[in-house]
Each structure stands twice: as C-alpha cells, then as structure tokens.
Design a protein around this motif. Structure first.
Motif: not given
Length: 399
Positions: A61-77
C-alpha cells in the motif's frame, strides 16, 4: 539478511516478493505495486509467514501511495482511502495477527499527523509520508526482532533443555514445523531463527524438520533454508514425529525441543500455528520434549482471551487432493522449465482443510519474544505484561 535469503526486496516505490510456490527449484520475484496484487500474493501463498504477510501488505500500500494511487484531496479523504485499502488487505489472511496489528498501528500513525496549519496538498503529503515511514519501519525492525528472538530462545533452551538431551559437547537436537525462517520474515526468522542461533553458536547437533502437509512448507522451504545455510538437518513426514522421539530416546540421544512459530498467540498463551502443531505438542509432552513457541510481540493478541475464539482459516480442497511441482526427468534431474499438477486422491472425496490449529497453553513450555522469554506462572497461564507493558496497560489494564 541472513545467508543472503530475502523473501522481500524493497526500495521506496518498488516492492518485489519472492514467489515461494516456485521454491526450492526456482527463484522468481513478483513485482507488487498495488493492494490488489498484494492481496493475491498473500492469498495464493506466494508469500507466507505472519511477519512477512504484514510487511508485504504494509509496503504494497505504501508503493501504491508513493505512485499516486490516492486521488483524495482532503486529509479526511486521504485517511479514509488508506483505511479502506488496509481493511481490504486485512481479509487476505485473517488468522495471522501480525497483519491486523500492523494495520491498527498504521491507522493510528496517519491519524496522529498534525495537519492543522497545512493546506490540503501539504496535509495529504504529510499523511502519506507518515504512512511510508511507519510501513518501512515495520520492515526494518523485523530482522532485529528476529535476531533477539534467536538469542533469547537459544539461551533458554541451553538452560532448560532436559539434561539427558544434551550431548557430551552440550549440543542439542531440535525439531521444527512449517517454515519460520528468512522466507517467512524479513530475515533470520523466528523459530528457525532459534535453530540458526544455536547452530551459529556451536550448540546444535541436528535439526529435524517436518514436511508440513498439505502445503509442504517444511519440505519445500525449511529444508531449502537448512541446506542453504549448511545446517545439519533431516526431513521427516508429519506422521513420523512420535516415532522419531521414541527412537531417539532408545538411542540415548533424545530430541531436546520442538520449536515452532505462531500466527497468533492469545492472552492466556493458547497459540494458533500451522496445522499439525497441536499434535506435535501432545507428542512432545508424552516424550518429555520441551515445546517452545517463537513469537514476536506483534503476534500476541491481547484482545482475544482464549484459543477457542481464534478464527481458523479453511483452504481449498485441492491442496489435499492435488499437488504440483517441477518435473523430474528419467535421469533424476529436476527440470524447472516443466511443471505438472497431479491428483493424489479421488477428486470427489470430501475434504476438510484447516490451515491452522490451536495448541493449548498447558502444552507449551515457553513463548520466546524479542523482549524475553515468557513461562507460565503459578496460575498455569502465560502473563505478557512484562514483555509488552504499554499494550497490556491499554488493552487489559487492571483486568
């Protein structure tokens, strides 16, 4: 990593996981870039072992996050996205508590990030950075944990093994079940780490490993590690253990201990481990053989009081009725370019295939953690408050 064996290779943004279904004949690393790929890797048992499962899930999941997998725009999201992916990964192997403990820790870390004065983009970046650091810390700490387990376990056995089981040189013979070495962790191993430590210190006369049916982790993986490390060892089937104990007693060279890992140790010391562990504990008690569980504190579940409450995973019937592997030619050589899947039983027979069983605490002599060795008190139960005081205070308190 011990002996150069690595189940997991990682640099920030890239995770490679050794496909253990191809061992011992072929080394192949899968690139794991998403939570879905990690889930499949864990579920299919291309990676296994409680510590390694947690590490792969966290890092994937860290690799996923590092590679831009999270498209959320707010801290909560952003936190909600991380939660959802971790909750998904948690279902890949529900019995191993290291995974759920790692997920709980990672969720706590991202919630602790102070984003009060940051704009949305900076806040998201801070949360992702905190997650990455925590996931990588799980990976790097594991080897140090295993080395300490190995040292504590070897010392305890040398002091507490039955006197008759020691050779004239003070060496011990032990038996281990399933695979708990470098291939199940980030390096060195837990139960197999104790065997390694005994060997490196000159205190091991011989190691026996079980085949570990139905998935053969012992014959495919532990035997491979023992040969790779040049540790004197012998492979037996699971059903030979009782005969081995009795034979060694008659030969006046008794087995000193059975040393196993743990997928989950609950508050009273009941332990879930690879199926077949319970039977070994019963046989060990009958033959006067010490029974030792090697478990990092991350494998201890203080929320669950007794083993009867552990959810035991059941796996596919085909694991009992079929087997696959590299083809052996007429000349006796293994041809890794050719694999075959063959039937070992009638394909219509009913199958019960629990992946784990629970060994009651009263059959366990010692539980070895990185913080020290825990033995039963006068109550007949294990008390973990000294090896994990903060978690004990939070979960158990004055109970």
């Amino acid at each position: 990593m011990s002996g150069g064996l690595q189940a997991i290779r990682y640099t920030r943004g890239k995770l490679e996981v050794l496909d253990q279904l191809r061992l011992p004949h072929e080394h192949h690393y899968d690139t794991v870039s998403t939570s879905e790929e990690a889930f499949d890797c864990i579920k299919a048992m291309r990676v296994r072992g409680a510590p390694a499962i947690a590490i792969v899930a966290a890092l994937a999941h860290g690799v996923e996050l590092n590679n831009g997998g999270c498209e959320a725009s707010t801290p909560q999201d952003t936190i909600a996205y991380i939660d959802s992916r971790l909750d998904y990964l948690k279902q890949s192997r529900p019995t191993a508590v290291d995974l759920s403990n790692a997920i709980t820790h990672l969720k706590s870390v991202v919630r602790a990030v102070d984003v009060g004065t940051l704009d949305a983009a900076a806040a998201k970046s801070a949360i992702v950075d905190a997650y990455m650091a925590a996931a990588e810390d799980i990976f790097t700490k594991d080897t140090h944990t295993n080395l300490r387990i190995g040292a504590h376990g070897a010392e305890w056995l040398l002091t507490n093994a039955p006197p008759a089981s020691k050779s004239e040189q003070g060496k011990l013979a032990v038996l281990t079940h399933c695979n708990t070495g470098s291939l199940a962790t980030s390096g060195h191993g837990t139960a197999l780490g104790i065997v390694r430590s005994l060997h490196s210190e000159g205190h091991l006369s011989h190691a026996f490993c079980t085949e570990t049916r139905p998935y053969n982790q012992g014959s495919r993986l532990t035997a491979f590690e023992l040969v790779y490390e040049r540790i004197p060892a012998t492979l037996i089937t699971d059903s030979m253990a009782g005969t081995l104990f009795a034979t060694k007693i008659r030969e006046r060279t008794p087995i000193a201990a059975v040393v196993v890992g743990a997928d989950r140790v609950v508050r009273n010391g009941d332990t879930a481990n690879k199926v077949g562990t319970y039977a070994l504990a019963v046989l060990a008690r009958h033959h006067g053989v010490r029974f030792v569980v090697a478990a990092p504190t991350t494998s201890i579940d203080l929320h669950t009081i007794a083993g009867k409450d552990i959810k035991i995973e059941e796996r596919r019937p085909e694991e009992l009725t079929q087997i696959s592997g590299a083809v052996v030619g007429e000349d006796g050589r293994v041809d890794v370019s050719r694999t075959a899947r063959v039937a070992t039983a009638h394909q219509e027979i009913n199958v019960w295939n629990p992946a784990f069983d629970v060994t009651p605490a009263d059959l366990i002599d010692a539980i070895v953690t990185e913080q020290g060795v825990v033995v039963k008190g006068e109550s007949g139960e294990f008390d973990f408050r000294d090896v994990m005081p903060e978690r004990w205070a939070t979960v158990v308190g004055g109970k």
